[in-house]
Design a protein around this motif. Structure first.
Motif, PDB file in Angstrom:
ATOM      1  N   LEU A  26      -9.343  -2.991  -5.497  1.00 46.15           N
ATOM      2  CA  LEU A  26      -8.016  -2.602  -5.943  1.00 46.15           C
ATOM      3  C   LEU A  26      -8.019  -2.228  -7.419  1.00 46.15           C
ATOM      4  CD1 LEU A  26      -5.343  -2.457  -4.379  1.00 46.15           C
ATOM      5  CD2 LEU A  26      -4.733  -4.637  -5.398  1.00 46.15           C
ATOM      6  N   ASP A  66      -3.535   4.592  -1.539  1.00 39.80           N
ATOM      7  CA  ASP A  66      -2.305   4.470  -0.764  1.00 39.80           C
ATOM      8  C   ASP A  66      -2.018   2.996  -0.537  1.00 39.80           C
ATOM      9  OD1 ASP A  66      -2.395   7.167  -0.684  1.00 39.80           O
ATOM     10  OD2 ASP A  66      -2.967   7.328   1.427  1.00 39.80           O
ATOM     11  N   ARG A  67      -0.768   2.605  -0.706  1.00 39.67           N
ATOM     12  CA  ARG A  67      -0.443   1.189  -0.537  1.00 39.67           C
ATOM     13  C   ARG A  67      -0.352   0.799   0.932  1.00 39.67           C
ATOM     14  NH1 ARG A  67       6.042   0.571  -1.720  1.00 39.67           N
ATOM     15  NH2 ARG A  67       6.698   2.537  -0.801  1.00 39.67           N
ATOM     16  N   HIS A 100       5.787  -4.928   3.009  1.00 38.35           N
ATOM     17  CA  HIS A 100       4.679  -4.198   3.622  1.00 38.35           C
ATOM     18  C   HIS A 100       5.060  -3.828   5.051  1.00 38.35           C
ATOM     19  CE1 HIS A 100       1.951  -5.046   0.296  1.00 38.35           C
ATOM     20  NE2 HIS A 100       2.357  -6.287   0.332  1.00 38.35           N
ATOM     21  N   ASN A 129      -4.179  -3.503   1.264  1.00 40.92           N
ATOM     22  CA  ASN A 129      -4.214  -3.441  -0.199  1.00 40.92           C
ATOM     23  C   ASN A 129      -5.415  -4.177  -0.763  1.00 40.92           C
ATOM     24  OD1 ASN A 129      -2.043  -1.815  -0.648  1.00 40.92           O
ATOM     25  ND2 ASN A 129      -0.611  -3.473  -1.090  1.00 40.92           N
ATOM     26  N   ARG A 210       2.787   5.996  -1.257  1.00 43.20           N
ATOM     27  CA  ARG A 210       2.398   5.738  -2.638  1.00 43.20           C
ATOM     28  C   ARG A 210       3.652   5.485  -3.461  1.00 43.20           C
ATOM     29  NH1 ARG A 210      -1.070   9.680  -1.052  1.00 43.20           N
ATOM     30  NH2 ARG A 210       0.317  11.349  -1.741  1.00 43.20           N
TER      31      ARG A 210
END
Length: 251
Positions: A26, A66-67, A100, A129, A210
């Motif tokens: 990350l 990208d989350r 999420h 993530n 994003r």
């Protein structure tokens, strides 16, 4: 792309050969040992010119990932639909926290509520993530074609169940992909007012994959085929039995 994980042998121009002890994909930082079992060195993959043991450079993407993986999954599902695997479906919905979104790939009968579960065919943006892989032997940043090949190797029997025609859903999904990709995803989460049903189906919720992207401003999306009628009834919790002393139970 080679695997980058604890135990990978690396080369640093000032420290020589070493072994990775931890990786944070990350942030792009790793910890590695160079000749000392008791001391580790923190290195940044973007600036410290770390290499694999054979001399290949380790290049870390500076752009934020990208989350959530849903847009990549949508591109993969569309490609499989075009190859004849039309009975493959992607269900997306938010976690209770709302921070999420979960995802679930399933095949066979198109039943949005009673979906068959296969190990590795579902996941969460929260897990992605920390470890940006889908879970079927793919690598971070894998292309659509690489994702398909990895899934076929991981579960050929499961993917074979997706062979067949579902023209209505394939057409709906292609239109959704044209409207949303590559920056947005859909969520099959129909909110209803407290104590009742919505007067009519609202547009499908759309979320950016994003954090830097603006809110979706494209055309409203319809719900997938087979969705109508799923929320036609109101769930009422049965009342508990009434117990009266000396009298039979009333229900």
């Amino acid at each position: 792309m080679k695997a980058l994980a604890p135990g990978t042998v690396i080369f640093h121009r000032h420290r020589g050969y070493g072994v990775i002890t931890s990786v944070n994909l990350l942030t792009g930082w790793i910890a590695a040992r160079f000749g000392s079992e008791a001391r580790t060195l923190d290195l940044n993959l973007s600036t410290d010119e770390v290499q694999f043991a054979d001399g290949e450079a380790i290049l870390f993407r500076r752009a934020p990932p990208d989350r959530m993986p849903h847009a990549r999954l949508m591109a993969m599902v569309r490609a499989l639909h075009q190859a004849g695997y039309e009975r493959l479906y992607l269900y997306s919905w938010p976690k209770p926290s709302g921070l999420h979104w979960r995802w679930h790939l399933f095949t066979g009968p198109r039943d949005w509520m009673q979906r068959p579960w296969r190990e590795g065919w579902y996941g969460s943006g929260a897990d992605y993530n920390v470890n940006p892989v889908m879970g079927w032997g793919d690598t971070p940043g894998a292309t659509t074609e690489e994702l398909i090949h990895a899934l076929a190797r991981f579960d050929p029997q499961g993917l074979a169940r997706a062979l067949g025609r579902d023209e209505d859903h394939t057409a709906w999904f292609a239109g959704v992909c044209d409207a949303l990709l590559p920056g947005y995803m859909y969520s099959l989460d129909m909110q209803r007012p407290a104590g009742g049903l919505p007067a009519q189906a609202p547009p499908v919720p759309v979320i950016a994959v994003r954090a830097t992207l603006p809110a979706y401003a494209g055309p409203a999306l319809s719900w997938p085929p087979g969705w109508a009628g799923l929320w036609s009834g109101v769930h009422v919790v049965p009342a508990p039995a009434i117990k009266v002393t000396g009298v039979a139970e009333l229900r």
